[in-house]
Design a protein around this motif. Structure first.
Motif, PDB file in Angstrom:
ATOM      1  N   ILE A 138       8.561  13.604-128.675  1.00 54.73           N
ATOM      2  CA  ILE A 138       8.059  14.942-128.991  1.00 54.73           C
ATOM      3  C   ILE A 138       6.528  14.892-129.131  1.00 54.73           C
ATOM      4  O   ILE A 138       5.821  15.763-128.615  1.00 54.73           O
ATOM      5  CB  ILE A 138       8.698  15.488-130.290  1.00 54.73           C
ATOM      6  CG1 ILE A 138      10.206  15.670-130.126  1.00 54.73           C
ATOM      7  CG2 ILE A 138       8.032  16.769-130.739  1.00 54.73           C
ATOM      8  CD1 ILE A 138      10.637  16.855-129.316  1.00 54.73           C
ATOM      9  N   CYS A 142       3.868  17.059-127.051  1.00 57.62           N
ATOM     10  CA  CYS A 142       2.934  17.939-127.775  1.00 57.62           C
ATOM     11  C   CYS A 142       1.495  17.650-127.358  1.00 57.62           C
ATOM     12  O   CYS A 142       0.706  18.577-127.141  1.00 57.62           O
ATOM     13  CB  CYS A 142       3.079  17.751-129.288  1.00 57.62           C
ATOM     14  SG  CYS A 142       4.596  18.420-129.976  1.00 57.62           S
ATOM     15  N   TRP A 147       1.467  22.010-127.156  1.00 57.41           N
ATOM     16  CA  TRP A 147       2.499  22.796-127.826  1.00 57.41           C
ATOM     17  C   TRP A 147       2.757  22.198-129.193  1.00 57.41           C
ATOM     18  O   TRP A 147       2.454  21.034-129.455  1.00 57.41           O
ATOM     19  CB  TRP A 147       3.812  22.754-127.054  1.00 57.41           C
ATOM     20  CG  TRP A 147       3.843  23.513-125.778  1.00 57.41           C
ATOM     21  CD1 TRP A 147       2.952  24.452-125.347  1.00 57.41           C
ATOM     22  CD2 TRP A 147       4.824  23.412-124.746  1.00 57.41           C
ATOM     23  NE1 TRP A 147       3.331  24.933-124.130  1.00 57.41           N
ATOM     24  CE2 TRP A 147       4.476  24.326-123.729  1.00 57.41           C
ATOM     25  CE3 TRP A 147       5.974  22.656-124.595  1.00 57.41           C
ATOM     26  CZ2 TRP A 147       5.236  24.488-122.585  1.00 57.41           C
ATOM     27  CZ3 TRP A 147       6.728  22.810-123.454  1.00 57.41           C
ATOM     28  CH2 TRP A 147       6.364  23.721-122.459  1.00 57.41           C
ATOM     29  N   GLN A 148       3.384  22.987-130.068  1.00 59.02           N
ATOM     30  CA  GLN A 148       3.836  22.468-131.349  1.00 59.02           C
ATOM     31  C   GLN A 148       5.240  21.903-131.165  1.00 59.02           C
ATOM     32  O   GLN A 148       5.943  22.217-130.202  1.00 59.02           O
ATOM     33  CB  GLN A 148       3.831  23.567-132.400  1.00 59.02           C
ATOM     34  CG  GLN A 148       2.422  24.039-132.718  1.00 59.02           C
ATOM     35  CD  GLN A 148       2.391  25.036-133.845  1.00 59.02           C
ATOM     36  OE1 GLN A 148       3.377  25.222-134.545  1.00 59.02           O
ATOM     37  NE2 GLN A 148       1.255  25.675-134.021  1.00 59.02           N
ATOM     38  N   ALA A 149       5.664  21.057-132.103  1.00 59.06           N
ATOM     39  CA  ALA A 149       6.946  20.360-131.971  1.00 59.06           C
ATOM     40  C   ALA A 149       8.118  21.334-131.864  1.00 59.06           C
ATOM     41  O   ALA A 149       9.041  21.126-131.068  1.00 59.06           O
ATOM     42  CB  ALA A 149       7.161  19.409-133.152  1.00 59.06           C
ATOM     43  N   HIS A 150       8.092  22.414-132.635  1.00 61.35           N
ATOM     44  CA  HIS A 150       9.217  23.362-132.567  1.00 61.35           C
ATOM     45  C   HIS A 150       9.280  24.065-131.208  1.00 61.35           C
ATOM     46  O   HIS A 150      10.349  24.426-130.732  1.00 61.35           O
ATOM     47  CB  HIS A 150       9.146  24.387-133.712  1.00 61.35           C
ATOM     48  CG  HIS A 150       8.014  25.346-133.610  1.00 61.35           C
ATOM     49  ND1 HIS A 150       6.766  25.075-134.120  1.00 61.35           N
ATOM     50  CD2 HIS A 150       7.936  26.578-133.050  1.00 61.35           C
ATOM     51  CE1 HIS A 150       5.963  26.111-133.885  1.00 61.35           C
ATOM     52  NE2 HIS A 150       6.644  27.032-133.231  1.00 61.35           N
ATOM     53  N   THR A 151       8.142  24.219-130.543  1.00 60.77           N
ATOM     54  CA  THR A 151       8.124  24.814-129.210  1.00 60.77           C
ATOM     55  C   THR A 151       8.768  23.864-128.200  1.00 60.77           C
ATOM     56  O   THR A 151       9.522  24.296-127.322  1.00 60.77           O
ATOM     57  CB  THR A 151       6.676  25.139-128.791  1.00 60.77           C
ATOM     58  OG1 THR A 151       6.107  25.994-129.768  1.00 60.77           O
ATOM     59  CG2 THR A 151       6.627  25.798-127.420  1.00 60.77           C
ATOM     60  N   ARG A 153      11.066  21.562-128.853  1.00 61.44           N
ATOM     61  CA  ARG A 153      12.512  21.544-129.093  1.00 61.44           C
ATOM     62  C   ARG A 153      13.164  22.823-128.587  1.00 61.44           C
ATOM     63  O   ARG A 153      14.250  22.808-128.016  1.00 61.44           O
ATOM     64  CB  ARG A 153      12.799  21.353-130.579  1.00 61.44           C
ATOM     65  CG  ARG A 153      12.474  19.960-131.064  1.00 61.44           C
ATOM     66  CD  ARG A 153      12.937  19.753-132.513  1.00 61.44           C
ATOM     67  NE  ARG A 153      12.154  18.701-133.107  1.00 61.44           N
ATOM     68  CZ  ARG A 153      11.063  18.876-133.850  1.00 61.44           C
ATOM     69  NH1 ARG A 153      10.638  20.093-134.118  1.00 61.44           N
ATOM     70  NH2 ARG A 153      10.408  17.846-134.321  1.00 61.44           N
ATOM     71  N   GLY A 154      12.500  23.949-128.792  1.00 61.93           N
ATOM     72  CA  GLY A 154      13.015  25.226-128.294  1.00 61.93           C
ATOM     73  C   GLY A 154      13.088  25.261-126.779  1.00 61.93           C
ATOM     74  O   GLY A 154      14.012  25.831-126.199  1.00 61.93           O
ATOM     75  N   THR A 155      12.115  24.648-126.119  1.00 64.10           N
ATOM     76  CA  THR A 155      12.116  24.571-124.660  1.00 64.10           C
ATOM     77  C   THR A 155      13.287  23.734-124.172  1.00 64.10           C
ATOM     78  O   THR A 155      13.939  24.072-123.181  1.00 64.10           O
ATOM     79  CB  THR A 155      10.788  23.987-124.151  1.00 64.10           C
ATOM     80  OG1 THR A 155       9.725  24.821-124.610  1.00 64.10           O
ATOM     81  CG2 THR A 155      10.750  23.906-122.643  1.00 64.10           C
TER      82      THR A 155
END
Length: 189
Positions: A138, A142, A147-151, A153-155
């Motif tokens: 991750i 990033c 991107w941020q980590a949650h982005t 994971r969402g991707t």
């Protein structure tokens, strides 16, 4: 008597003209801006009006200005590699519904239509990183995409799994960092 008809010039209202002009001048033909007074349903009406006049076309969930819009505004289209223009249902909500619909057969041979991605996009960059034998963390993704980590994971869950049908696997060595990879598709019998 001349039977050939001459094309009527397309008239645009002030809002449509402003939206197209902004897209051409500031966002390389991508419709992203609306006047502050145009919200909700009014935005949808502007989009529908431009779409029905063939001034914009849907492209991967975005609205892109067409050659007809340049012509209607009396402008020349800048020389560039044009994006493949494909028609989509009116509005981004309709595009989301289309993503959730089950995949259909693309041809009589049972092949499914392959989703398209731009080769130079961040999404394509992440896919390339995940296809490497060593995979990617991750943190690496990033750093590469900003991107941020949650982005990230969402991707993985949204764009890759739901939209593109990719399977992202992960493993973590004892005391190590979790590494993600795209799983190779098993051959179908």
């Amino acid at each position: 008597m001349n039977t050939a008809t001459t094309a009527k010039p397309i008239t645009l209202n002030d809002t449509q003209t402003a939206v197209l002009t902004h897209a051409i001048d500031r966002t390389q033909g991508k419709v992203e801006w609306f006047p502050d007074t145009i919200k909700g349903g009014a935005r949808k009406k502007v989009i529908e009006g431009l779409f029905t006049r063939a001034m914009i076309i849907g492209n991967n969930g975005d609205w892109i200005v067409t050659d007809a819009a340049y012509e209607a505004l009396g402008r020349a289209r800048p020389e560039q590699t044009a994006a493949t223009e494909t028609a989509t249902p009116a509005g981004k909500k309709a595009a989301r519904k289309a993503k959730a619909a089950p995949k259909t057969e693309a041809s009589g041979e049972g092949e499914q239509a392959a989703p398209r991605t731009r080769e130079n996009s961040k999404q394509a960059q992440v896919i390339a990183m995940l296809k490497r034998p060593e995979g990617a963390t991750i943190a690496q993704i990033c750093e590469a995409t900003n991107w941020q980590a949650h982005t990230v994971r969402g991707t993985f869950a949204g764009a890759f799994k739901k939209k593109l049908g990719l399977t992202v696997t992960s493993d973590k060595a004892e005391g190590g960092v979790r590494v993600y990879r795209i799983a190779e598709a098993a051959p179908t019998a």
